[in-house]
Design an enzyme around this catalytic site. Structure first.
Site, PDB file in Angstrom:
ATOM      1  N   GLU A 257      48.234  41.333  35.642  1.00 43.63           N
ATOM      2  CA  GLU A 257      47.588  40.986  34.805  1.00 43.63           C
ATOM      3  C   GLU A 257      47.548  40.508  33.701  1.00 43.63           C
ATOM      4  OE1 GLU A 257      44.331  39.112  35.191  1.00 43.63           O
ATOM      5  OE2 GLU A 257      44.653  38.322  32.768  1.00 43.63           O
ATOM      6  N   THR A 302      44.423  33.165  35.796  1.00 43.80           N
ATOM      7  CA  THR A 302      45.187  34.081  37.297  1.00 43.80           C
ATOM      8  C   THR A 302      44.383  33.112  38.438  1.00 43.80           C
ATOM      9  OG1 THR A 302      43.509  35.397  36.407  1.00 43.80           O
ATOM     10  CG2 THR A 302      44.774  35.936  38.601  1.00 43.80           C
ATOM     11  N   HIS A 417      43.327  43.714  30.730  1.00 42.91           N
ATOM     12  CA  HIS A 417      42.672  41.959  30.653  1.00 42.91           C
ATOM     13  C   HIS A 417      42.493  42.006  29.168  1.00 42.91           C
ATOM     14  CE1 HIS A 417      39.866  38.680  31.106  1.00 42.91           C
ATOM     15  NE2 HIS A 417      41.029  37.731  31.922  1.00 42.91           N
ATOM     16  N   ASP A 476      50.541  37.396  35.241  1.00 43.47           N
ATOM     17  CA  ASP A 476      50.135  35.917  35.690  1.00 43.47           C
ATOM     18  C   ASP A 476      50.688  35.319  34.574  1.00 43.47           C
ATOM     19  OD1 ASP A 476      47.945  37.379  34.355  1.00 43.47           O
ATOM     20  OD2 ASP A 476      46.159  36.871  35.314  1.00 43.47           O
ATOM     21  N   HIS A 477      50.122  35.395  33.021  1.00 40.71           N
ATOM     22  CA  HIS A 477      49.944  34.251  32.320  1.00 40.71           C
ATOM     23  C   HIS A 477      49.871  35.426  30.955  1.00 40.71           C
ATOM     24  CE1 HIS A 477      45.862  35.542  32.083  1.00 40.71           C
ATOM     25  NE2 HIS A 477      45.828  35.630  33.454  1.00 40.71           N
TER      26      HIS A 477
END
Ligand code: GP9
Ligand code: MN
Length: 649
Positions: A257, A302, A417, A476-477
């Site tokens: 994440e 995600t 996150h 993921d990003h």
């Protein structure tokens, strides 16, 4: 019996009847929210929104009845009944599926009704008549006390409508404040209902579906030809040195994440590394570590990353493909591997409706989905969106071990996150000191994730799965948006985050571990779209017949540019950001304004081709050789309790 007589002012006024209807309906809906749905209300603002959201719907829909001079009461009662029916249908559906009804669900009643049918009666109780009680009361009132009431003027409709719109905008404004981009990103049905209400959610869903199906309706089989030619011209053939080296092995994907690549080997001012475990993977020589690898996600975050990795298609430029295009035909990795005897599963410590996963995973061909319902979501285990990474991986192990091999699995971590806040008992790692709380906390939560990954790897080694599995880890990003660039400049020890450096900050790490295969640090440029061909080639499956846009990272033909979803790109030579062209090495503007033109054109074409496939649902017209299509209706994720009906929580 003596007739009750109300003051004429009261029962002569059609607005009194209207107001009674609104209030009863409002109360009923609120009671339903409290008793029937698990909406996860976190704060007072959400409590307030939940309370007011049925009001705007009631005012608006009931307001329509005021347009009818003659049959106001009848139209109002019918409207009340239809909305009550909609609410009750959602209640019954939710009791079984823990989800709200959507248009596609109604379209697929064949499957769902089948499952619901067996237990339809057990889903109902005598109390449920309550959900129609207001309709009954209105009918009685219309026949008795309000028998003579008719609408006297049209002005009331305008006033009510104006009031309804005001209440709705107020509601939406507060909802957007609590959850920015609620409508454009539309993360989760639960969220939409919590913020905007069950009825407005249905309207929203109808609009989304009309938009989506109209694009689809005008496409036909010939539309795929151009895409097919483009695809053939851009195919990168497998590298014989690696082709089939992971044949027959299990696959374990781990989505890290919000994890950005600058963290690898990053040391805090006191010299402490943040992610010692991932650093060791990057340097162990037995793992491929790609250090020029980029995320290509859009608003679907995600879920966009998941989409890219498993379909080798680009997500949408607006909204989330998981939500807007879940009814499309896909030929995703789990479905392809099914043809090779693979069994597939996703593990994620959040509820299954988030990002519409429970629907999209069927289209991707996932056999099982272990969502939050499979985990102990206790207050100690939970933070932010769901399970903390350590208990999440721990509790996943027996589930993973229970799978039939070979398997294809995906683990989606959550602890790292935004806003990266940790419970004090979960970390001893020092926060950063960069003048920005979010950035400071990022180091702590990344460190926690790193520890959780080490624990997971140790468990995989202990039970022997490590030696039989390809393990792919990917960020993921980005985690820290441009809003944090002042602090990021301090983190990286530079004066300023330039546009070129900001593009470089979209780097996320990619690790691929194949038992028995030498890896090492890889500098080739690549993005999430490239992972599927890389993995399938490692597994000995040639991808030339699949409609995909990625290029095998280990192929000698691998291209050296990476498209961002907004049309910008990075390559080993140049970087394009908002129509400006920079030198990748120096970060300076290129003296030649046309230096980015060539790659920029390619990026545009590629995104267009992919959008054709996704927006028009073109894979329904395409059959890769040897591929056996899956049917999403064959899949259902009913949770650990299986078909047993769980009534009100
Ligand atoms: C939630 C998780 C996080 O289930 O995937 O979502 P994000 O906000 O990163 O897209
Ligand atoms: Mn994410």
């Amino acid at each position: 019996m003596k007739k009750i007589k109300l003051p004429t002012k009261f029962n002569n006024n059609h607005l009194t009847f209207f107001a009674i209807a609104v209030v009863l309906f409002w109360i009923k809906t609120y009671v339903a929210y409290q008793l029937e749905f698990k909406l996860g209300i976190d704060n007072n603002l959400q409590k307030f929104l939940l309370m007011i959201n049925p009001l705007s719907s009631a005012l608006f829909f009931f307001g329509i009845s005021l347009l009818f001079k003659k049959h106001t009461k009848l139209v109002l009662i019918i409207t009340d009944f239809i909305l009550s029916f909609l609410l009750y249908a959602n209640i019954a559906y939710y009791r079984f599926f823990n989800d709200f009804i959507t248009i596609p669900v109604i379209m697929q009643t064949r499957t769902n009704a089948g499952q619901l049918g067996d237990s339809a009666t057990s889903l109902m109780s005598g109390f449920d008549i309550f959900y129609f009680a207001d309709t009954i009361v209105l009918i009685i009132l219309a026949l008795t006390l309000f028998k003579k009431v008719t609408v006297t003027n049209r002005k009331s409709f305008k006033i009510v409508l104006l009031f309804a719109i005001t209440v709705f905008l107020f509601n939406l404004g507060l909802a957007e404040k609590d959850r920015p981009q609620l409508l454009s990103r539309s993360f989760d049905r639960n969220y939409l209902v919590k913020y905007l209400g069950a009825y407005n959610f249905t309207i929203y869903d109808i609009i989304q579906n009309i938009q989506s199906s109209s694009q689809r309706a005008f496409a036909d089989g010939s539309d795929i030809t151009d895409v097919e030619n483009y695809r053939k011209a851009n195919y990168a053939k497998p590298n014989p040195a690696y082709f089939g080296k992971a044949k027959g092995m299990n696959v374990i994907y781990v989505s890290l994440e919000s994890f950005q690549n600058f963290m690898i080997d990053y040391k805090m001012p006191n010299g402490q590394p943040v992610t010692p475990f991932l650093n060791s993977l990057a340097h162990d020589g037995n793992t491929f570590y790609f250090d020029n690898f980029y995320h290509q996600t859009g608003q679907g975050k995600t879920s966009d990353a998941e989409f890219l990795m498993e379909n080798s298609l680009y997500p949408m430029s607006q909204g989330a493909v998981f939500i807007n295009k879940a009814q499309n035909t896909y030929q995703a990795a789990p479905a392809i591997l099914k043809g090779y005897g693979y069994n597939s599963a996703v593990f994620h410590g959040n509820y299954k409706t988030f990002w519409n996963r429970n629907v999209m995973y069927k289209a991707l061909g996932y056999d099982q989905f272990f969502d939050a319902e499979y985990y102990s979501m206790t207050p100690e285990n939970k933070k932010n969106y769901g399970m903390k990474d350590k208990p999440y991986f721990k509790e996943s192990m027996p589930m993973l071990e229970s799978l039939k091999q070979p398997f294809y699995t995906k683990f989606i971590t959550l602890s790292n996150h935004f806003p990266f806040e940790m419970d004090p008992q979960d970390t001893t790692f020092p926060a950063g000191d960069f003048g920005d709380t979010v950035v400071n906390q990022y180091f702590q939560s990344a460190n926690y994730m790193d520890q959780a990954l080490e624990q997971f790897f140790n468990d995989l080694k202990a039970d022997g799965l490590y030696d039989k599995s390809v393990i792919v880890l990917y960020g993921d990003h980005y985690g820290l948006s441009e809003n944090h660039n002042d602090a990021m400049a301090k983190v990286l020890g530079v004066d300023k985050i330039t546009p070129a450096l900001n593009a470089k900050l979209q780097e996320v790490p990619l690790f691929i571990h194949v038992p028995g295969v030498k890896g090492g640090v890889q500098h080739q440029y690549g993005g999430e779209v490239d992972v599927r061909p890389t993995l399938l080639h490692l597994m000995g499956i040639d991808t030339k017949d699949y409609m995909e846009f990625g290029s095998d990272l280990l192929s000698k033909d691998h291209r050296d540019w990476v498209a961002f979803r907004n049309g910008d790109y990075v390559s080993s030579q140049t970087i394009q950001v908002s129509d400006k062209c920079y030198n990748t090495v120096t970060g300076e503007l290129m003296p030649n304004v046309n230096a980015c033109k060539d790659i920029s054109g390619k990026v545009k074409t590629e995104l267009q081709m992919s959008d054709e496939v996704v927006y028009k649902d073109l894979l329904r017209f395409y059959k890769p050789q040897g591929y056996k299509a899956i049917n999403p209706n064959d899949y259902e994720y009913l949770g650990p309790k299986g078909k047993k009906v769980t009534k009100t929580p």
